[in-house]
Design an enzyme around this catalytic site. Structure first.
Site, PDB file in Angstrom:
ATOM      1  N   GLY A  46     -21.064 -47.600 -65.707  1.00 46.60           N
ATOM      2  CA  GLY A  46     -20.968 -49.042 -65.586  1.00 46.60           C
ATOM      3  C   GLY A  46     -20.182 -49.610 -66.748  1.00 46.60           C
ATOM      4  O   GLY A  46     -20.032 -48.950 -67.782  1.00 46.60           O
ATOM      5  N   GLN A  51     -17.192 -55.631 -72.772  1.00 54.19           N
ATOM      6  CA  GLN A  51     -16.917 -54.332 -73.396  1.00 54.19           C
ATOM      7  C   GLN A  51     -15.420 -54.054 -73.525  1.00 54.19           C
ATOM      8  O   GLN A  51     -15.018 -53.128 -74.221  1.00 54.19           O
ATOM      9  CB  GLN A  51     -17.597 -53.198 -72.630  1.00 54.19           C
ATOM     10  CG  GLN A  51     -19.127 -53.225 -72.761  1.00 54.19           C
ATOM     11  CD  GLN A  51     -19.739 -52.072 -72.015  1.00 54.19           C
ATOM     12  OE1 GLN A  51     -19.956 -52.162 -70.810  1.00 54.19           O
ATOM     13  NE2 GLN A  51     -19.993 -50.964 -72.691  1.00 54.19           N
ATOM     14  N   LEU A  95     -20.745 -46.959 -73.078  1.00 56.28           N
ATOM     15  CA  LEU A  95     -19.382 -46.690 -73.546  1.00 56.28           C
ATOM     16  C   LEU A  95     -19.115 -47.362 -74.895  1.00 56.28           C
ATOM     17  O   LEU A  95     -18.221 -46.927 -75.623  1.00 56.28           O
ATOM     18  CB  LEU A  95     -18.356 -47.145 -72.502  1.00 56.28           C
ATOM     19  CG  LEU A  95     -18.325 -46.290 -71.221  1.00 56.28           C
ATOM     20  CD1 LEU A  95     -17.409 -46.910 -70.177  1.00 56.28           C
ATOM     21  CD2 LEU A  95     -17.898 -44.855 -71.526  1.00 56.28           C
ATOM     22  N   HIS A 136     -28.797 -52.558 -67.183  1.00 53.98           N
ATOM     23  CA  HIS A 136     -28.051 -52.313 -68.427  1.00 53.98           C
ATOM     24  C   HIS A 136     -26.814 -53.228 -68.487  1.00 53.98           C
ATOM     25  O   HIS A 136     -26.540 -53.855 -69.511  1.00 53.98           O
ATOM     26  CB  HIS A 136     -27.662 -50.827 -68.464  1.00 53.98           C
ATOM     27  CG  HIS A 136     -26.827 -50.403 -69.631  1.00 53.98           C
ATOM     28  ND1 HIS A 136     -27.232 -49.425 -70.517  1.00 53.98           N
ATOM     29  CD2 HIS A 136     -25.585 -50.787 -70.047  1.00 53.98           C
ATOM     30  CE1 HIS A 136     -26.285 -49.254 -71.422  1.00 53.98           C
ATOM     31  NE2 HIS A 136     -25.275 -50.061 -71.168  1.00 53.98           N
ATOM     32  N   GLU A 137     -26.076 -53.330 -67.375  1.00 51.60           N
ATOM     33  CA  GLU A 137     -24.834 -54.129 -67.375  1.00 51.60           C
ATOM     34  C   GLU A 137     -25.124 -55.624 -67.417  1.00 51.60           C
ATOM     35  O   GLU A 137     -24.428 -56.362 -68.111  1.00 51.60           O
ATOM     36  CB  GLU A 137     -23.952 -53.774 -66.170  1.00 51.60           C
ATOM     37  CG  GLU A 137     -23.500 -52.326 -66.082  1.00 51.60           C
ATOM     38  CD  GLU A 137     -22.947 -51.754 -67.378  1.00 51.60           C
ATOM     39  OE1 GLU A 137     -22.319 -52.491 -68.147  1.00 51.60           O
ATOM     40  OE2 GLU A 137     -23.171 -50.551 -67.621  1.00 51.60           O
ATOM     41  N   HIS A 140     -25.658 -56.673 -70.835  1.00 53.24           N
ATOM     42  CA  HIS A 140     -24.402 -56.869 -71.594  1.00 53.24           C
ATOM     43  C   HIS A 140     -23.893 -58.307 -71.445  1.00 53.24           C
ATOM     44  O   HIS A 140     -23.369 -58.879 -72.397  1.00 53.24           O
ATOM     45  CB  HIS A 140     -23.297 -55.942 -71.077  1.00 53.24           C
ATOM     46  CG  HIS A 140     -23.270 -54.579 -71.711  1.00 53.24           C
ATOM     47  ND1 HIS A 140     -23.098 -54.400 -73.057  1.00 53.24           N
ATOM     48  CD2 HIS A 140     -23.359 -53.337 -71.171  1.00 53.24           C
ATOM     49  CE1 HIS A 140     -23.099 -53.092 -73.322  1.00 53.24           C
ATOM     50  NE2 HIS A 140     -23.253 -52.422 -72.201  1.00 53.24           N
TER      51      HIS A 140
END
Ligand code: NI
Length: 173
Positions: A46, A51, A95, A136-137, A140
């Protein structure tokens, strides 16, 4: 499609709360394809727009198994509308934290509403890896990182190692 460079922690941009997308246009579709390309290049499951330094509520995920064809999902303005009471613990990476992994507990299932790349409203119900990845995303987009789910002590150990690795890299260069 272009592979963009990834913002690596510690970096204050990763703490930003990203802004909603008002119009789903060609610029957003290009952003989405660049993000997918960048995610695949980094072997990630993802990626959120911040990011790659873009503070917009845009994210991509793909949790297909290695022997299956790619199954990308492109999401704009995603909102988690339901969390299951059941929880699971999953080993997560990011990442923006190359080479760091940690066991994180989250809801086992979620429902997410979002706009697709044509601006159509959609909803997905997810479990297992996809559920973890979506949470998780979306985190972000709110400036929250997977290490923020850890204790302060564990988080500081990881962040200190990352800062040290970066200093070493600068000296090498
Ligand atoms: Ni991440």
């Amino acid at each position: 499609m272009t592979v963009r460079s990834i913002v690596v922690a510690p970096d204050k941009r990763l703490k930003f709360r990203s802004n909603p997308v008002e119009t789903v246009d060609e610029e957003i579709r290009t952003l989405l394809s660049d993000m997918l390309e960048t995610m695949y290049a980094g072997d990630g499951l993802g990626l959120a727009a911040i990011q790659i330094g873009v503070p917009k509520r845009v994210m991509v995920v793909d949790v297909h198994r290695l022997d299956d064809p790619p199954a990308p999902i492109k999401m704009i303005n995603p909102v988690i509308t339901w969390f299951s009471p059941e929880r699971i613990v999953y080993q997560e990476g990011c990442l923006s934290f190359p080479e760091y992994f940690a066991d994180i507990e989250r809801a086992a299932e979620v429902r997410v509403s979002y706009l697709d790349e044509n601006g159509e409203a959609r909803e997905v119900q997810a479990s297992e890896t996809l559920a973890v990845c979506l949470q998780h995303e979306v985190d972000h987009l709110d400036g929250k990182l997977f290490v923020d789910h850890l204790s302060l002590v564990k988080r500081n150990i990881i962040l200190r190692k990352m800062a040290k690795a970066r200093r070493a890299k600068v000296i090498d260069a």
